[in-house]
Design a protein around this motif. Structure first.
Motif, short mmCIF file in Angstrom:
data_model
loop_
_atom_site.label_atom_id
_atom_site.label_comp_id
_atom_site.label_asym_id
_atom_site.label_seq_id
_atom_site.Cartn_x
_atom_site.Cartn_y
_atom_site.Cartn_z
N ILE A 29 0.83 -1.20 0.00
CA ILE A 29 0.00 0.00 0.00
C ILE A 29 0.87 1.26 0.00
O ILE A 29 0.55 2.23 -0.67
N TRP A 30 1.94 1.23 0.73
CA TRP A 30 2.84 2.40 0.81
C TRP A 30 4.26 2.01 0.42
O TRP A 30 5.23 2.48 0.99
N LYS A 83 2.03 5.74 -2.02
CA LYS A 83 2.55 6.45 -0.85
C LYS A 83 1.42 6.85 0.07
O LYS A 83 0.31 7.11 -0.36
N ASP A 84 1.76 6.89 1.34
CA ASP A 84 0.84 7.38 2.36
C ASP A 84 1.36 8.77 2.76
O ASP A 84 2.49 8.88 3.24
N PRO A 85 0.57 9.81 2.58
CA PRO A 85 1.04 11.16 2.88
C PRO A 85 1.36 11.39 4.36
O PRO A 85 2.07 12.33 4.71
N ARG A 86 0.88 10.50 5.22
CA ARG A 86 1.17 10.64 6.65
C ARG A 86 2.58 10.18 7.00
O ARG A 86 3.08 10.45 8.08
N ILE A 87 3.24 9.48 6.06
CA ILE A 87 4.58 8.94 6.34
C ILE A 87 5.62 9.88 5.75
O ILE A 87 5.56 10.25 4.62
#
Length: 87
Positions: A29-30, A83-87
């Motif tokens: 997912i990321w 990508k996960d924007p929180r990471i």
């Protein structure tokens, strides 16, 4: 398309995280946050670069599919966008 058909047969490439014990393979997912595209491309061509994993469930330790260079590059490009924007 290759990633969505072949890779997604074992790996999750979208959605929310789920418990590790319920997965057949690691989430991608990321993957864009977790792996460098260059490393992914090299690893997908030669999955013996690293051990199969440190999973405690031996039934999930299977040899990963090796991809030809063109498919590895395409998969690496796609996965780099996950990508996960929180990471």
């Amino acid at each position: 398309m290759f990633v969505k058909s072949t890779c997604a047969a074992c790996h999750r490439i979208k959605g929310k995280p789920i418990p590790r014990r319920t997965k057949t393979a690691p989430d991608l997912i990321w993957a864009g946050n977790k792996y460098r595209r260059e490393w992914l491309v090299a690893w997908l061509q030669n999955p013996d670069l690293l051990p199969v994993g440190n999973d405690f469930r031996s039934e999930r330790k299977k040899r990963h599919l090796a991809l030809p260079v063109d498919q590895a590059k395409a998969a690496g490009e796609f996965l780099a966008t996950r990508k996960d924007p929180r990471i």
